[in-house]
Design a protein around this motif. Structure first.
Motif, short mmCIF file in Angstrom:
data_model
loop_
_atom_site.label_atom_id
_atom_site.label_comp_id
_atom_site.label_asym_id
_atom_site.label_seq_id
_atom_site.Cartn_x
_atom_site.Cartn_y
_atom_site.Cartn_z
N ALA A 186 2.56 -1.21 0.53
CA ALA A 186 1.47 -0.96 2.06
C ALA A 186 0.73 -2.02 2.07
CB ALA A 186 0.76 0.47 1.73
N GLN A 187 -0.06 -3.23 1.04
CA GLN A 187 -0.38 -4.39 1.35
C GLN A 187 0.09 -5.25 1.34
OE1 GLN A 187 -3.07 -5.62 -2.20
NE2 GLN A 187 -3.83 -3.34 -2.37
N HIS A 220 -14.46 3.44 0.43
CA HIS A 220 -14.54 2.00 -0.16
C HIS A 220 -13.47 0.96 0.03
CE1 HIS A 220 -16.62 0.31 -3.70
NE2 HIS A 220 -15.88 -0.39 -4.80
N VAL A 221 -12.28 1.63 0.38
CA VAL A 221 -11.76 0.16 0.47
C VAL A 221 -11.87 -0.53 2.02
CG1 VAL A 221 -9.03 0.12 0.98
CG2 VAL A 221 -9.51 1.96 -0.26
N ARG A 222 -11.99 -0.03 3.26
CA ARG A 222 -12.24 -0.83 4.51
C ARG A 222 -12.49 -2.10 4.71
NH1 ARG A 222 -12.58 2.26 8.87
NH2 ARG A 222 -11.57 3.52 7.87
N LEU A 223 -13.52 -2.48 3.68
CA LEU A 223 -14.39 -3.89 4.08
C LEU A 223 -13.57 -4.80 2.40
CD1 LEU A 223 -18.21 -3.44 3.88
CD2 LEU A 223 -16.57 -3.01 6.05
N THR A 224 -12.43 -4.06 2.13
CA THR A 224 -11.71 -5.42 1.35
C THR A 224 -10.46 -5.56 1.83
OG1 THR A 224 -11.25 -3.36 -0.38
CG2 THR A 224 -13.16 -4.69 -0.68
N THR A 225 -9.69 -4.62 2.49
CA THR A 225 -8.17 -5.14 2.93
C THR A 225 -8.05 -6.44 3.35
OG1 THR A 225 -9.00 -4.07 5.20
CG2 THR A 225 -8.51 -2.58 3.38
N ARG A 241 6.53 -11.81 -2.69
CA ARG A 241 5.34 -10.28 -2.14
C ARG A 241 4.76 -9.86 -3.38
NH1 ARG A 241 9.11 -9.29 2.34
NH2 ARG A 241 9.26 -7.58 2.00
N PHE A 242 4.15 -10.58 -3.92
CA PHE A 242 3.30 -9.89 -5.05
C PHE A 242 2.34 -8.99 -4.70
CE2 PHE A 242 5.29 -13.44 -7.00
CZ PHE A 242 6.69 -13.18 -7.84
N GLU A 243 1.66 -8.07 -5.72
CA GLU A 243 0.60 -7.28 -4.99
C GLU A 243 -0.36 -6.80 -5.92
OE1 GLU A 243 1.45 -3.68 -1.96
OE2 GLU A 243 1.38 -2.93 -3.48
N VAL A 244 -1.27 -7.58 -6.94
CA VAL A 244 -2.52 -7.26 -7.65
C VAL A 244 -3.27 -5.95 -6.39
CG1 VAL A 244 -4.13 -8.27 -8.54
CG2 VAL A 244 -1.75 -9.70 -8.37
N ARG A 295 -5.98 4.37 3.44
CA ARG A 295 -5.20 5.33 1.76
C ARG A 295 -4.15 4.68 1.32
NH1 ARG A 295 -4.36 10.55 2.82
NH2 ARG A 295 -4.31 11.13 4.48
N ARG A 296 -3.39 4.38 2.77
CA ARG A 296 -1.92 4.00 2.33
C ARG A 296 -1.91 2.48 1.02
NH1 ARG A 296 2.86 5.40 4.36
NH2 ARG A 296 3.57 3.06 4.90
N PHE A 297 -2.77 1.72 2.37
CA PHE A 297 -2.99 0.19 1.02
C PHE A 297 -4.00 0.78 0.00
CE2 PHE A 297 -5.40 -3.45 0.57
CZ PHE A 297 -4.74 -3.99 1.37
N VAL A 298 -3.91 1.59 -0.75
CA VAL A 298 -4.63 1.37 -2.38
C VAL A 298 -3.73 2.44 -2.68
CG1 VAL A 298 -6.17 3.68 -1.99
CG2 VAL A 298 -6.57 1.60 -3.55
N SER A 299 -2.79 3.05 -2.25
CA SER A 299 -1.89 4.00 -3.00
C SER A 299 -0.90 3.70 -2.73
CB SER A 299 -2.74 4.98 -2.46
OG SER A 299 -3.91 6.56 -2.57
N ILE A 300 -0.12 3.42 -1.97
CA ILE A 300 1.61 3.12 -1.93
C ILE A 300 1.95 2.16 -2.29
CG2 ILE A 300 3.55 2.97 0.05
CD1 ILE A 300 1.85 5.64 0.90
#
Length: 682
Positions: free
Chosen positions: A46-47, A321-326, A61-64, A38-43
């Motif tokens: 966090a990636q 939905h996020v787990r496999l794509t981190t 450190r770009f974040e797309v 949840r942090r990975f996709v929302s904050i």
């Protein structure tokens, strides 16, 4: 020796801590991964957490965030296809009218407490992290009215459900209907905890109680603790044979059993059932803070929702939905950042100088790419004999080249991300002249990518409906209580709970939720607005092939009732009354009362009164004519009967005498007897 209340609560607390440790220990790492997703996709940022952050320190450190838009697509699909709860009669004791009443009350409770917020939060946390939840709670209708004890059921959100909601370790079902314990953890500041509960003590770190820190230097944790308590009750059925009447009592009620025996009842059978009640406590790490007693219903009122769920190694594994794509997302961000860094420096060759050449000009050269001066200065090189030799850079550092592996990795990342997140290319390729069938196939393919989440949420909604039903059957049982209901189209109505009615001399109750059994089903489909637009389109097509004026009027009225627009309220109310009079739609209880009242107080129409009087006059004349005919027939039958009686009496009289008697009976003069005939000459 009876146990004191403090001793009982101490035993409850010790058991609760032990069971919580069993539930929390195997789930600790699983829930931590959910929180990280949840942090990975929302904050933002966090990636780049963990090892990558240190590796790319002082570098771009770009974040797309491609995952966020994919999750939003799923979330919007859910919002456009709301899941509703529907109750249906299950046995002869239940009726469809009561089921419809329960539907209306459930929607009214949702509206009163803004239940969509709870549903949306649970769905959002479920598709991103893997788990969401909400609670059902009985709340007073008027918190400030000390004389009112009436309650309604609220659906409330539970935030950070992956870190706060835990069921007992033995609960295996997805909707947790088999759970016997549940904890909902929340945090409080130490000052607030001290003020409300009288101070916090350090939780002992010993034995099996070390998994969760109930107290930290900053916050104290408390938990709502729900426990299902079971009690076995034996029932007896007594029967009075002459009338076949049966009475059911508890086996422990010996006094009532003796009364039935004295009245002539005999014991025919007995049965042991298990009663379930939910006991609620508020607990901390060191004690039970509050014993809330038994709550309404027989089910734990916490509704979990899982994005994806499986049991592996006897541990419940959940993910969204996020787990496999981190990992792919981190790799993609790293490649983008490297590519950006290479692109910035690729046109520039970096000069190489000796310390003597650059001394005093370091700052100017370091800002060369920023200030972009027309020229730069360097110091000349001094030889051994003291002569000065002007010289440029002794060499150049070639600009970095974009590695082919980097480009290939980025392409692979894009392909893999589309496979995992679901490609939108098909939807974007829809053009104006494409067939409706092709659009439907594309939409079906996109819907299948989100079907697992919608199906799992439908299971959670069904469980919510079951829990609500159990609570409503205990809370909504006051005779004569008026409650608001909401229709599927959002229209509001008022009904009376437990309304007494007389049927064949026996008192029964309308809108009685406590009788009969009901099934709970869920409907996954487009929102009401979308379905209403579809209804308008479908009826408009049917109207083209309908010739009967009455049918056309009914269809046109339904189409108009489903239209939206400014200033249509009064016209839609008039149209609804017309449809009710036509018998197309069924009036609500309030509308039926208004119709009955209007019919009672309506002034008679003069023309209608005249026509009714003429009809009554014609009816009376017809009845009189019928009566006269009946009398005439009766007289004729009387005369015929008297004639037959006379015939019996005269017996062997000759025909002349008989004729005279008949004529005399009719009031005629007797006819002269014919003269005898003259003799004929021989």
């Amino acid at each position: 020796m009876s146990q004191t209340k403090s001793d009982r609560l101490a035993d409850v607390h010790a058991e609760a801590l032990l069971e919580f440790n069993r539930a929390y220990s195997p789930q600790q790492d699983v829930r931590l991964q959910c929180l990280q997703d949840r942090r990975f996709v929302s904050i933002p940022g966090a990636q780049w957490e963990d090892a990558l952050k240190a590796q790319f320190e002082n570098r771009p450190r770009f974040e797309v965030n491609k995952i966020h838009m994919s999750c939003m697509r799923i979330f919007n699909e859910y919002r456009n296809n709301r899941i509703s709860v529907d109750y249906r009669a299950k046995d002869n004791g239940a009726t469809e009218d009561v089921a419809d009443t329960m539907d209306g009350l459930y929607r009214a409770d949702e509206q009163e407490c803004n239940a969509q917020e709870a549903y949306d939060n649970a769905f959002d946390e479920g598709i991103t992290g893997g788990m969401g939840a909400w609670r059902l709670r009985a709340a007073y209708e008027d918190e400030e009215d000390e004389d009112s004890d009436r309650q309604r059921i609220c659906m409330e959100p539970i935030y950070d459900a992956d870190s706060s909601v835990f069921f007992d370790a033995d609960a295996k079902r997805q909707d947790k209907r088999d759970a016997t314990r549940c904890w909902v953890i929340s945090s409080m500041s130490l000052a607030a905890f001290t003020e409300e509960h009288g101070g916090a003590t350090t939780f002992p770190k010993d034995g099996a109680l070390v998994e969760f820190d109930w107290f930290t230097p900053d916050v104290a944790y408390i938990a709502e603790y729900y426990k299902i308590e079971e009690k076995k009750v034996k029932y007896q059925v007594w029967k009075f044979l002459p009338t076949e009447e049966e009475q059911k009592i508890e086996a422990s009620d010996e006094e009532e059993a003796e009364k039935l025996k004295a009245q002539g009842f005999i014991l025919v059978r007995s049965k042991t059932i298990t009663r379930k009640r939910v006991h609620k406590y508020i607990m901390s790490g060191d004690r039970i803070l509050e014993d809330c007693g038994y709550i309404a219903g027989k089910c734990i009122p916490i509704i979990p929702f899982y994005g994806k769920r499986a049991f592996i190694d006897n541990v419940e594994r959940i993910q969204g939905h996020v787990r496999l794509t981190t990992d792919l997302m981190r790799l993609y961000n790293m490649l983008i950042s490297l590519l950006a860094e290479i692109s910035v420096y690729s046109p520039i060759e970096k000069p190489i100088f000796t310390p003597e050449q650059i001394q005093g000009h370091e700052n100017a050269w370091s800002r060369d790419s920023i200030d972009r001066p027309a020229y730069q200065l360097v110091n000349p090189i001094t030889q051994v004999d003291g002569s000065v030799v002007p010289a440029g850079p002794i060499g150049y550092v070639k600009p970095p080249q974009i590695p082919q592996a980097l480009v290939a990795l980025m392409q692979l990342c894009n392909v893999d991300m589309q496979e995992l997140l679901g490609s939108q290319g098909g939807a974007e390729e829809v053009v104006s002249n494409i067939s409706a069938k092709a659009v439907e196939l594309i939409q079906t393919r996109l819907d299948m990518q989100t079907f697992i989440y919608m199906d799992n949420f439908a299971k959670a909604m069904k469980r919510c409906g079951e829990v609500w039903k159990g609570m409503a059957q205990e809370l909504y049982d006051e005779e004569g209580r008026e409650m608001k209901t909401v229709g599927v189209d959002g229209s509001e109505d008022t009904i009376e709970i437990m309304k007494p009615v007389m049927e064949d001399g026996v008192t029964s109750y309308e809108n009685d939720l406590t009788t009969g059994r009901f099934d709970v089903v869920t409907d996954v489909g487009p929102s009401f607005v979308t379905r209403r637009d579809g209804t308008v389109r479908a009826l408009s097509g049917v109207l083209q092939f309908t010739q009967d004026p009455q049918e056309r009027a009914a269809i046109t009225g339904v189409i108009f009732q489903n239209l939206d627009g400014e200033g249509l309220t009064d016209l839609k109310e008039w149209n609804r009354r017309r449809l009710i009079n036509m018998g197309v739609i069924k009036p609500t209880e309030e509308e039926q009362k208004q119709l009955d009242e209007a019919a009672k107080n309506a002034q008679p129409d003069p023309q209608s009164t005249f026509l009714a009087a003429e009809a009554e006059k014609s009816t009376a004349l017809a009845q009189k004519a019928l009566a006269d005919t009946t009398v005439a027939l009766a007289n004729a039958e009387k005369i015929q009967a008297e004639t037959q009686e006379i015939l019996k009496k005269i017996g062997a009289l000759d025909i002349d005498m008989l004729l005279q008697l008949v004529n005399a009976q009719k009031g005629e003069q007797p006819a002269a007897a014919p003269a005898p005939a003259a003799p004929v000459a021989q």
